[in-house]
Design a protein around this motif. Sequence first.
Motif, PDB file in Angstrom:
ATOM      1  N   VAL A 238       4.738 -26.572  36.428  1.00 14.15           N
ATOM      2  CA  VAL A 238       5.342 -27.190  37.617  1.00 14.15           C
ATOM      3  C   VAL A 238       4.265 -27.657  38.593  1.00 14.15           C
ATOM      4  O   VAL A 238       4.331 -28.782  39.125  1.00 14.15           O
ATOM      5  CB  VAL A 238       6.297 -26.195  38.306  1.00 14.15           C
ATOM      6  N   HIS A 239       3.256 -26.821  38.827  1.00 18.13           N
ATOM      7  CA  HIS A 239       2.208 -27.182  39.779  1.00 18.13           C
ATOM      8  C   HIS A 239       1.364 -28.347  39.292  1.00 18.13           C
ATOM      9  O   HIS A 239       0.984 -29.229  40.084  1.00 18.13           O
ATOM     10  CB  HIS A 239       1.321 -25.965  40.065  1.00 18.13           C
ATOM     11  N   MET A 240       1.061 -28.396  38.007  1.00 19.50           N
ATOM     12  CA  MET A 240       0.248 -29.510  37.507  1.00 19.50           C
ATOM     13  C   MET A 240       1.052 -30.812  37.512  1.00 19.50           C
ATOM     14  O   MET A 240       0.509 -31.884  37.782  1.00 19.50           O
ATOM     15  CB  MET A 240      -0.283 -29.191  36.113  1.00 19.50           C
ATOM     16  N   GLN A 241       2.346 -30.715  37.246  1.00 19.52           N
ATOM     17  CA  GLN A 241       3.188 -31.909  37.381  1.00 19.52           C
ATOM     18  C   GLN A 241       3.201 -32.375  38.829  1.00 19.52           C
ATOM     19  O   GLN A 241       3.097 -33.580  39.108  1.00 19.52           O
ATOM     20  CB  GLN A 241       4.608 -31.598  36.912  1.00 19.52           C
ATOM     21  N   HIS A 242       3.325 -31.444  39.755  1.00 19.05           N
ATOM     22  CA  HIS A 242       3.335 -31.767  41.180  1.00 19.05           C
ATOM     23  C   HIS A 242       2.022 -32.419  41.599  1.00 19.05           C
ATOM     24  O   HIS A 242       2.012 -33.309  42.462  1.00 19.05           O
ATOM     25  CB  HIS A 242       3.580 -30.500  41.992  1.00 19.05           C
ATOM     26  N   LEU A 243       0.936 -31.998  40.982  1.00 17.42           N
ATOM     27  CA  LEU A 243      -0.381 -32.546  41.290  1.00 17.42           C
ATOM     28  C   LEU A 243      -0.561 -33.953  40.712  1.00 17.42           C
ATOM     29  O   LEU A 243      -1.516 -34.655  41.040  1.00 17.42           O
ATOM     30  CB  LEU A 243      -1.463 -31.611  40.740  1.00 17.42           C
ATOM     31  N   GLY A 244       0.387 -34.365  39.842  1.00 20.60           N
ATOM     32  CA  GLY A 244       0.294 -35.671  39.196  1.00 20.60           C
ATOM     33  C   GLY A 244      -0.406 -35.620  37.855  1.00 20.60           C
ATOM     34  O   GLY A 244      -0.756 -36.664  37.293  1.00 20.60           O
ATOM     35  N   HIS A 245      -0.586 -34.390  37.329  1.00 23.60           N
ATOM     36  CA  HIS A 245      -1.274 -34.210  36.050  1.00 23.60           C
ATOM     37  C   HIS A 245      -0.491 -33.249  35.160  1.00 23.60           C
ATOM     38  O   HIS A 245      -0.915 -32.107  34.932  1.00 23.60           O
ATOM     39  CB  HIS A 245      -2.695 -33.685  36.278  1.00 23.60           C
ATOM     40  N   PRO A 246       0.666 -33.709  34.643  1.00 24.02           N
ATOM     41  CA  PRO A 246       1.458 -32.831  33.774  1.00 24.02           C
ATOM     42  C   PRO A 246       0.716 -32.486  32.484  1.00 24.02           C
ATOM     43  O   PRO A 246      -0.190 -33.216  32.063  1.00 24.02           O
ATOM     44  CB  PRO A 246       2.708 -33.661  33.490  1.00 24.02           C
ATOM     45  N   LEU A 247       1.103 -31.374  31.873  1.00 26.93           N
ATOM     46  CA  LEU A 247       0.446 -30.928  30.649  1.00 26.93           C
ATOM     47  C   LEU A 247       0.763 -31.858  29.481  1.00 26.93           C
ATOM     48  O   LEU A 247       1.897 -32.321  29.321  1.00 26.93           O
ATOM     49  CB  LEU A 247       0.883 -29.504  30.294  1.00 26.93           C
ATOM     50  N   VAL A 248      -0.237 -32.105  28.664  1.00 30.70           N
ATOM     51  CA  VAL A 248      -0.039 -32.882  27.446  1.00 30.70           C
ATOM     52  C   VAL A 248       1.003 -32.173  26.575  1.00 30.70           C
ATOM     53  O   VAL A 248       0.942 -30.952  26.376  1.00 30.70           O
ATOM     54  CB  VAL A 248      -1.370 -33.027  26.670  1.00 30.70           C
ATOM     55  N   GLY A 249       1.982 -32.921  26.105  1.00 28.07           N
ATOM     56  CA  GLY A 249       3.000 -32.382  25.212  1.00 28.07           C
ATOM     57  C   GLY A 249       4.161 -31.703  25.898  1.00 28.07           C
ATOM     58  O   GLY A 249       5.105 -31.268  25.232  1.00 28.07           O
ATOM     59  N   ASP A 250       4.122 -31.571  27.224  1.00 29.94           N
ATOM     60  CA  ASP A 250       5.196 -30.885  27.943  1.00 29.94           C
ATOM     61  C   ASP A 250       6.401 -31.811  28.065  1.00 29.94           C
ATOM     62  O   ASP A 250       6.376 -32.792  28.803  1.00 29.94           O
ATOM     63  CB  ASP A 250       4.716 -30.447  29.325  1.00 29.94           C
ATOM     64  N   LYS A 251       7.461 -31.489  27.348  1.00 23.43           N
ATOM     65  CA  LYS A 251       8.643 -32.349  27.328  1.00 23.43           C
ATOM     66  C   LYS A 251       9.556 -32.109  28.532  1.00 23.43           C
ATOM     67  O   LYS A 251      10.397 -32.939  28.854  1.00 23.43           O
ATOM     68  CB  LYS A 251       9.416 -32.130  26.024  1.00 23.43           C
TER      69      LYS A 251
END
Length: 319
Positions: A238-251
């Motif tokens: 959630v935090h990395m998505q919020h930062l604008g950098h979602p995890l690779v492969g996270d659907k």
Amino acid sequence: MNYYEPLAYVVPQEEEGFVLRTILQKRLHVSRKLLSRIKLTEQGITVNGVRKYIDVKVMAGDLVEIRMEQEQSDDIMPQDLPLDIIFEDDHLLIVNKPAGMIVHPTHGHYVGTIANAVVFHWQRMEGRFRFRPIHRLDQETSGVLAIAKNPYVHQQVSEQMQAGAVDKEYAALVYGVIEQDAGTVNEPIDRDPLQPHIRIVTPDGYPSVTHYRVLRRFPGATLAGLRLETGRTHQIRVHMQHLGHPLVGDKMYKGEAAEAGELAGLTMERQALHAARLAFTHPGLNRAVEFTAGLPEDMQQCLNLLEQKERIYNDGQGV
């Protein structure tokens, strides 16, 4: 009745006259809940080998011992499954959990879990232990997982976690290039009211803090190391998505950066998240311990692909 090896404490001169309860709670750090359980067992609490009530006073040189009854997880079916053991002693089992494997049986997933594999391993070793994971990892997250072999060790390490004394570091491959070398995401997290299985950043959420540092940058992606101050569900994702950098492969937690990365061929079958390191004070040894697990094959393959693209990019720039 069979017991685990006793936990022992020799009363020093300066603690002569202390009440036994104080020794158990302040020196051996036994919780009230666990103390109540131990008191009910025969020979659970002894002083110099003699069972005692916890309101007696102790003398210098007294040997205080607590014994816990051996247990086993009769409700978990043992299964002969691959188990990558990092470390094991009389107190702890540390394993490298593969992606795609659930930690504990749940409704609809009674077999094929880490618990099934661990119970089989212990039975084969003729050990009587109850499956007690100290923390959890998402099904698709790989890496270091700690399992306690008795309630005392579980309590001790769990309390270290609650106090922020356990150092957990994750490795994550994220879409986009993180410009700052290091930083902190301090944003509250709670359930999405419209989709309760999803977590979101919201002002009314629970305090959540994630520290990150860049391990390596690639064109269009970053390998990051992450440390958690709090342990909210899906916190890193959630935090990395919020930062604008979602995890690779996270659907589940995506964004424009993820869509762009997928169009460029950067993808995985699961979120690129790995529990790389776990450090805490070992309750049985009373010293700091550290356990690590290298990147799994699928994340390493993704890094290899990024390295190839990086070389092509650099060659094209005349570097």
